[in-house]
Design a protein around this motif. Structure first.
Motif, mmCIF file in Angstrom:
data_model
loop_
_atom_site.group_PDB
_atom_site.id
_atom_site.type_symbol
_atom_site.label_atom_id
_atom_site.label_comp_id
_atom_site.label_asym_id
_atom_site.label_seq_id
_atom_site.Cartn_x
_atom_site.Cartn_y
_atom_site.Cartn_z
ATOM 1 N N PRO A 1 0.773 -1.115 -0.091
ATOM 2 C CA PRO A 1 0.048 0.097 0.023
ATOM 3 C C PRO A 1 0.801 1.324 -0.063
ATOM 4 O O PRO A 1 0.239 2.338 -0.174
ATOM 5 C CB PRO A 1 -0.753 -0.082 1.200
ATOM 6 N N GLY A 2 2.208 1.132 0.178
ATOM 7 C CA GLY A 2 3.055 2.402 0.358
ATOM 8 C C GLY A 2 2.652 3.414 1.392
ATOM 9 O O GLY A 2 2.212 3.112 2.456
ATOM 10 N N SER A 3 2.547 4.512 0.859
ATOM 11 C CA SER A 3 2.261 5.671 2.046
ATOM 12 C C SER A 3 1.087 5.718 2.725
ATOM 13 O O SER A 3 0.867 6.177 3.687
ATOM 14 C CB SER A 3 2.711 7.025 1.594
ATOM 15 N N THR A 4 0.006 5.239 2.083
ATOM 16 C CA THR A 4 -1.386 5.487 2.585
ATOM 17 C C THR A 4 -1.396 4.240 3.929
ATOM 18 O O THR A 4 -1.948 4.538 4.913
ATOM 19 C CB THR A 4 -2.322 4.408 1.755
ATOM 20 N N PHE A 5 -0.460 3.456 4.178
ATOM 21 C CA PHE A 5 -0.163 2.578 5.402
ATOM 22 C C PHE A 5 0.453 3.468 6.557
ATOM 23 O O PHE A 5 0.035 2.847 7.644
ATOM 24 C CB PHE A 5 0.584 1.313 4.871
ATOM 25 N N LYS A 6 0.738 4.492 6.202
ATOM 26 C CA LYS A 6 1.221 5.344 7.311
ATOM 27 C C LYS A 6 -0.002 5.531 8.231
ATOM 28 O O LYS A 6 0.568 6.055 9.430
ATOM 29 C CB LYS A 6 2.196 6.581 6.968
ATOM 30 N N VAL B 1 11.066 9.118 6.413
ATOM 31 C CA VAL B 1 11.940 9.005 7.548
ATOM 32 C C VAL B 1 11.122 9.449 8.997
ATOM 33 O O VAL B 1 11.280 8.574 9.932
ATOM 34 C CB VAL B 1 12.969 10.314 7.413
ATOM 35 N N GLY B 2 10.309 10.311 8.953
ATOM 36 C CA GLY B 2 9.539 10.528 10.015
ATOM 37 C C GLY B 2 8.566 9.143 10.418
ATOM 38 O O GLY B 2 8.558 8.968 11.612
ATOM 39 N N ALA B 3 8.170 8.628 9.482
ATOM 40 C CA ALA B 3 7.263 7.205 9.747
ATOM 41 C C ALA B 3 8.136 6.354 10.330
ATOM 42 O O ALA B 3 7.822 5.648 11.353
ATOM 43 C CB ALA B 3 6.580 7.075 8.291
ATOM 44 N N GLY C 1 4.689 1.120 4.372
ATOM 45 C CA GLY C 1 3.739 0.444 3.364
ATOM 46 C C GLY C 1 4.494 -0.712 2.552
ATOM 47 O O GLY C 1 4.020 -0.984 1.596
ATOM 48 N N GLN C 2 5.711 -1.106 3.165
ATOM 49 C CA GLN C 2 6.410 -2.302 2.355
ATOM 50 C C GLN C 2 6.330 -3.461 3.122
ATOM 51 O O GLN C 2 6.059 -3.163 4.595
ATOM 52 C CB GLN C 2 7.776 -1.738 1.788
ATOM 53 N N LYS D 1 -5.284 10.199 2.525
ATOM 54 C CA LYS D 1 -4.092 10.152 2.492
ATOM 55 C C LYS D 1 -3.638 9.514 0.914
ATOM 56 O O LYS D 1 -4.400 8.740 0.271
ATOM 57 C CB LYS D 1 -3.514 9.090 3.187
ATOM 58 N N THR D 2 -2.514 10.038 0.177
ATOM 59 C CA THR D 2 -2.032 9.521 -0.725
ATOM 60 C C THR D 2 -1.124 8.513 -0.725
ATOM 61 O O THR D 2 -0.596 8.124 0.346
ATOM 62 C CB THR D 2 -1.112 10.719 -1.548
ATOM 63 N N GLY D 3 -0.806 7.772 -1.777
ATOM 64 C CA GLY D 3 0.215 6.435 -1.770
ATOM 65 C C GLY D 3 0.702 6.174 -3.184
ATOM 66 O O GLY D 3 -0.303 6.219 -3.931
ATOM 67 N N THR D 4 2.010 6.074 -3.211
ATOM 68 C CA THR D 4 2.750 5.555 -4.384
ATOM 69 C C THR D 4 3.709 4.466 -4.043
ATOM 70 O O THR D 4 4.659 4.775 -3.406
ATOM 71 C CB THR D 4 3.403 6.826 -5.196
ATOM 72 N N SER D 5 3.278 3.191 -4.385
ATOM 73 C CA SER D 5 4.181 2.095 -3.766
ATOM 74 C C SER D 5 4.612 1.325 -5.222
ATOM 75 O O SER D 5 4.086 1.180 -6.263
ATOM 76 C CB SER D 5 3.331 0.991 -3.213
ATOM 77 N N GLN D 6 6.019 1.158 -5.213
ATOM 78 C CA GLN D 6 6.731 0.450 -6.085
ATOM 79 C C GLN D 6 6.493 -1.095 -6.335
ATOM 80 O O GLN D 6 6.091 -1.619 -5.286
ATOM 81 C CB GLN D 6 8.371 0.498 -5.917
ATOM 82 N N LYS D 7 6.206 -1.533 -7.354
ATOM 83 C CA LYS D 7 6.034 -3.184 -7.568
ATOM 84 C C LYS D 7 7.311 -3.875 -7.608
ATOM 85 O O LYS D 7 8.229 -3.265 -8.077
ATOM 86 C CB LYS D 7 5.321 -3.262 -8.502
ATOM 87 N N ILE D 8 7.465 -5.235 -7.301
ATOM 88 C CA ILE D 8 8.432 -5.836 -7.495
ATOM 89 C C ILE D 8 8.643 -6.447 -9.098
ATOM 90 O O ILE D 8 7.835 -6.743 -9.429
ATOM 91 C CB ILE D 8 8.246 -7.277 -6.514
ATOM 92 N N ASP D 9 9.997 -5.994 -9.332
ATOM 93 C CA ASP D 9 10.198 -6.699 -10.634
ATOM 94 C C ASP D 9 10.382 -8.234 -10.593
ATOM 95 O O ASP D 9 11.540 -8.399 -10.027
ATOM 96 C CB ASP D 9 11.432 -5.956 -11.329
ATOM 97 N N GLY D 10 9.605 -9.130 -11.154
ATOM 98 C CA GLY D 10 9.925 -10.412 -10.954
ATOM 99 C C GLY D 10 11.505 -10.829 -11.458
ATOM 100 O O GLY D 10 11.791 -11.781 -10.766
#
Length: 583
Positions: free
Chosen positions: A297-302, A356-358, A412-413, A498-507
């Motif tokens: 979920p990235g930053s939404t999980f904060k 960093v703050g999270a 959120g990782q 809340k916004t979120g931008t999460s990277q996906k795993i490159d298989g």
């Protein structure tokens, strides 16, 4: 000279031989009779049930009668799935006089291959289907043509008047009206009801000679009333379609929920499919991403971290946290902010989405407590929604965490969630801390119109206190007013989100991709006494990548149109007399 003749002139040896032959013959006859008795015992005693059942199967045949499968309607009674009368064409090949002529005529009527129809008519079977589910007009034309051995039986055909609207919620049925996906599958027993079709008695050729009286044609099928609102569903689908196309994304999801009840007002996915011809679409298009696809979920999980930290009192909204000028090292891994922040209040950490703050906040909370709140918000388990195929996500226990897991989870990782899980967690913050079981079914109605079952809001647990929710809501409003979620603002309303931008795993590389991301925004409106909570995810956009620039504007559009619709509907209902409301 001999005067008399004796009948017993054989020698003693000949007599013994005759006697032996007689005894052998009697023994053989006894064995034969005994074997017959054994066979009779086997047939009449040991195999009685089996043979009786086989005889009944040969003599009796259930006669299918047309059944009305129950309808599926939205919360206001608008029909989304109905059954229409149709006919199926079949043949008794033994009664067909000219198979070649019949095959040619049927092929012209039904747009089929004449060779395939001819093969069926020459199959030697007592019964063959020619084509299922044809229009009444076509069936009448075929019967009027007078082809010997060709017949039609009345059936029902499932019809979805809105075609792809709400397709992932509704699901679809097979050729024999059995539910295959979605609510058509989950509530198949209610929609089709129970019945006892009449029996037909067959002759030696398997043809029905006569039959019993017909059973009741209604068979107790029920109608399903959903929590979905057709108008809000359309608003969500249109906005998602536009967002996915403009960003050239792989897909996306939108869910609209009532925070106080957990009722789903809209659930949309892209790609989607047309329910009237679902078989033309690949399985990936029919997958309900909103409940079955898991993502980090990235930053939404904060927000989950913030709720736990505020509830435990390890931070306060005004507490200052030093954000290390934009980066922090965790056991050899360096994690950055997208800006070089110095001192920020905890409120500003969320407003500016500081990694960093999270991470520093998570270290103060501790992994055991953090894990406890993640679980309390419903992650790592199914929500219990009535739809099939729901995933539980991925959440490891603290003893399985690595040395950097606490920091990764803070941003959120190392955790996978479904869109529905995340929206349910935000809805709990919106309603004062109660995690609700989401639902798409409002009630079940009998053929007589009576409600035989009605859904009531179900509280799973109290996650955090109302005071914590109030403080967190004030922070989330700042995210939209001054932070990364400014494009989610709705004129005339205070929005929290809340916004979120999460990277996906490159298989292939086994690492986070620099190009494949999930952009998201989740929030509720208005911030006080919210009427709707909305989640938007955009999967692998090629144009743009940030949740604040891709998902937030879609949220704003859906929220604005939904609130306008709800306000207008509330005005209409308030003008109705008490006796007319709800009709």
């Amino acid at each position: 000279m001999r005067i008399g003749y004796s009948l017993f002139t054989d020698t003693p040896g000949q007599w013994r031989k005759a006697k032996t032959r007689f005894l052998i013959l009697c023994l053989l006859l006894s064995c034969f009779l005994f074997s017959i008795l054994l066979r009779l015992f086997d047939l009449q005693i040991r195999q009685h049930k089996k043979l009786s059942a086989s005889a009944i199967r040969q003599q009796q045949k259930q006669i299918p009668l047309p059944s009305r499968r129950g309808s599926i309607c939205d919360r206001n009674g608008r029909e989304l799935a109905v059954s229409l009368r149709c006919y199926s064409i079949f043949a008794h090949p033994s009664l067909v006089q000219d198979a070649s002529r019949a095959a040619s005529r049927l092929a012209d009527f039904l747009d089929l291959s004449a060779r395939e129809v001819f093969r069926k008519l020459r199959s030697g079977k007592p019964f063959v289907w020619i084509k299922r589910k044809v229009d009444p007009e076509m069936a009448k034309a075929i019967l009027d043509s007078g082809l010997p051995g060709i017949f039609a039986i009345e059936e029902e055909k499932r019809y979805y008047p809105k075609r792809d609207l709400g397709s992932h919620v509704l699901g679809f049925v097979g050729l024999d009206d059995q539910g295959l996906e979605g609510l058509e599958l989950s509530y198949d027993s209610y929609l089709k009801g129970s019945h006892h079709p009449p029996l037909g008695y067959c002759d030696a050729l398997g043809r029905i000679a006569f039959r019993e009286a017909e059973a009741d044609a209604s068979w107790g099928c029920c109608d399903i009333i959903l929590t979905l609102d057709e108008v809000i569903q359309y608003i969500a689908e249109r906005a998602l379609e536009k967002g996915v196309e403009s960003s050239q994304a792989k897909g996306g999801s939108i869910i609209v929920m009532e925070p106080a009840t957990g009722e789903i007002l809209a659930l949309a996915n892209r790609p989607t499919f047309d329910l009237t011809r679902y078989q033309d679409y690949p399985p990936a298009f029919r997958r309900n991403r909103a409940i079955s696809d898991c993502y980090e979920p990235g930053s939404t999980f904060k927000v989950i971290l913030a709720a736990g930290a505020l509830e435990e009192g390890v931070v306060t909204p005004g507490e200052r946290i030093y954000c290390e000028r934009g980066g922090i090292s965790l056991n050899g891994f360096y994690i950055r902010d997208y800006k070089k922040y110095g001192w920020l209040t905890f409120s500003q950490v969320l407003t500016n989405s500081s990694n960093v703050g999270a991470i520093k906040t998570a270290m103060k909370l501790g992994k055991e407590k953090y894990y406890e709140y993640i679980r309390r918000f419903g992650f790592g388990e199914k929500t219990g929604i009535e739809l099939p195929g729901e995933a539980r996500g991925i959440l490891r226990r603290p003893q399985d965490w690595s040395s950097i897991s606490l920091g990764a989870l803070a941003i959120g990782q190392e955790v996978s969630v479904t869109p529905l899980q995340l929206l349910s967690a935000f809805a709990a913050i919106a309603n004062g801390g109660k995690l609700m079981r989401p639902s798409v079914v409002k009630c079940i109605r009998s053929p007589e119109g009576e409600r035989i079952w009605e859904n009531s809001p179900q509280v799973v647990r109290q996650v955090v206190s109302p005071a914590t929710c109030s403080a967190l809501t004030q922070i989330l409003t700042k995210v939209v007013e001054d932070g990364t979620g400014q494009k989610a603002a709705v004129p005339g309303y205070v929005v929290a989100g809340k916004t979120g931008t999460s990277q996906k795993i490159d298989g292939k590389k086994g690492a986070y991709s620099h190009h494949k991301v999930v952009a998201s925004f989740v929030g509720f409106v208005p911030s006080q006494s919210p009427r709707v909570a909305i989640l938007v995810t955009i999967d692998e956009p090629k144009v743009g990548s940030w949740g604040g620039t891709l998902a937030a504007p879609i949220f704003a559009q859906v929220a604005q149109e939904t609130m306008a619709y709800l306000s207008a509907r509330s005005g209409i209902e308030s003008d109705l007399s008490p006796g007319l409301k709800g009709q």
